[in-house]
Enzyme design. Structure first.
Site, mmCIF file in Angstrom:
data_model
loop_
_atom_site.group_PDB
_atom_site.id
_atom_site.type_symbol
_atom_site.label_atom_id
_atom_site.label_comp_id
_atom_site.label_asym_id
_atom_site.label_seq_id
_atom_site.Cartn_x
_atom_site.Cartn_y
_atom_site.Cartn_z
ATOM 1 N N SER A 170 0.936 -1.213 -0.200
ATOM 2 C CA SER A 170 0.102 -0.038 0.028
ATOM 3 C C SER A 170 0.750 1.290 -0.126
ATOM 4 C CB SER A 170 -1.004 0.134 1.184
ATOM 5 O OG SER A 170 -0.090 -0.229 2.536
ATOM 6 N N ASP B 32 -4.365 15.460 15.202
ATOM 7 C CA ASP B 32 -3.661 16.244 15.975
ATOM 8 C C ASP B 32 -4.637 17.562 15.969
ATOM 9 O OD1 ASP B 32 -1.231 15.113 16.126
ATOM 10 O OD2 ASP B 32 -0.691 15.663 14.162
ATOM 11 N N PHE C 288 12.007 15.805 10.488
ATOM 12 C CA PHE C 288 10.629 15.187 10.585
ATOM 13 C C PHE C 288 10.685 13.836 11.712
ATOM 14 C CE2 PHE C 288 7.274 12.247 8.437
ATOM 15 C CZ PHE C 288 6.127 13.174 8.882
ATOM 16 N N HIS D 105 3.837 -0.704 3.793
ATOM 17 C CA HIS D 105 2.993 0.281 3.437
ATOM 18 C C HIS D 105 4.035 1.612 3.185
ATOM 19 C CE1 HIS D 105 -0.222 3.263 3.853
ATOM 20 N NE2 HIS D 105 0.735 4.055 4.425
#
Length: 279
Positions: free
Chosen positions: A10, A103, A210, A260
């Site tokens: 995916s 969030d 990140f 994924h």
């Protein structure tokens, strides 16, 4: 051989903010479609801030004949609002959802009527029965806001018990962390598939920034190697490709049910990793 395995693939996108970004996404998606993934998923902004854009891309993917899977977060939302979105999904033929807490948008004080992902999963099941396959998040290196790994595992187990069908992990680069998490989850009675999330590496600076924000660990040996390349973009890319490919190989050989990919709306690295894996 990996090519003989039944592996679920995916790929995740995020909704661009500009017409140029949308055009680029469509082009990159066409390249990735050659891999025949089981589904494409599309992220959902904080507090539903990208709801319309997410849904537009999902409908476009579905029209192209692929299984399109929207993310849906509950933080800052009402039950009525979630109910409306679920109705839109069903009317469009969507049959799989990534259910997340999400969030809270900057400046929003109220968490909404559903505070946690397990509450969202339970609400989806109550409202729609088995109309959707529900995918939830998992954190092999535990969620940065969790009080402890044990507390995070309990939260994961609650999502599974509430009715989740599968899970996708936060990205990581330590395969042992994944296998340890799977063992702990199984010991806690969680039997749903735990699919590893994979982040290809385009820039060490962006990855480090990140990762620091989301709690994903970059192993010390990787950081040292990347830092040693300085501004040598070609070497950084080559090392990143080799590292992520070897990670995928070990995960699949160790029994991971699939991969994924967090595409960041870019196709080339995913295509190359798949080529190297022989999938």
């Amino acid at each position: 051989m990996l090519s003989d395995m039944n592996i679920e693939l995916s790929i995740e996108f995020f909704p661009p903010q500009t017409a140029e970004g949308l055009a680029k996404l469509k082009n990159e998606r066409a390249k990735l479609a050659t891999l025949k993934p089981d589904f494409f998923s599309v992220t959902y902004g904080a507090g539903g801030s990208t709801r319309v854009r997410t849904f537009d891309i999902v409908k476009e993917i579905a029209a192209e004949g692929f299984d399109a899977v929207p993310h849906l977060s509950c933080i800052g939302s009402t039950r009525a609002g979630i109910r409306e979105i679920l109705g839109e999904f069903r009317a469009t033929g969507i049959r799989r959802i990534v259910a997340l807490r999400g969030d809270l948008p900057s400046g929003m004080a109220e968490a909404g009527e559903l505070r946690y992902a397990n509450e969202l999963v339970e609400f989806i099941r109550t409202e729609t029965g088995d109309a959707f396959q529900i995918i939830v998040a998992a954190y092999p290196e535990w969620h940065p806001q969790a009080k402890s790994p044990e507390a995070d595992l309990r939260n994961f187990a609650r999502k599974a018990k509430a009715g989740a069908n599968a899970s996708i992990t936060q990205y990581f680069y330590n395969a042992d962390a994944y296998f340890h998490f799977v063992d702990k989850a199984r010991s806690a009675g969680v039997e749903i598939p735990i699919i590893p999330g994979i982040m290809p590496i385009t820039s060490f600076y962006k990855l480090a920034r990140f990762s620091d924000a989301c709690g994903a660990d970059i192993p010390r040996w990787m950081r040292r190697q990347f830092e040693g390349y300085g501004d040598d973009v070609e070497s950084i890319c080559a090392f990143g490709l080799e590292t992520v490919t070897r990670l995928c190989e070990r995960l699949l050989q160790g029994g991971a049910p699939g991969l994924h990919f967090y595409s960041m709306n870019q196709a080339p690295l995913i295509l190359e990793i798949q080529r190297r894996l022989g999938l």
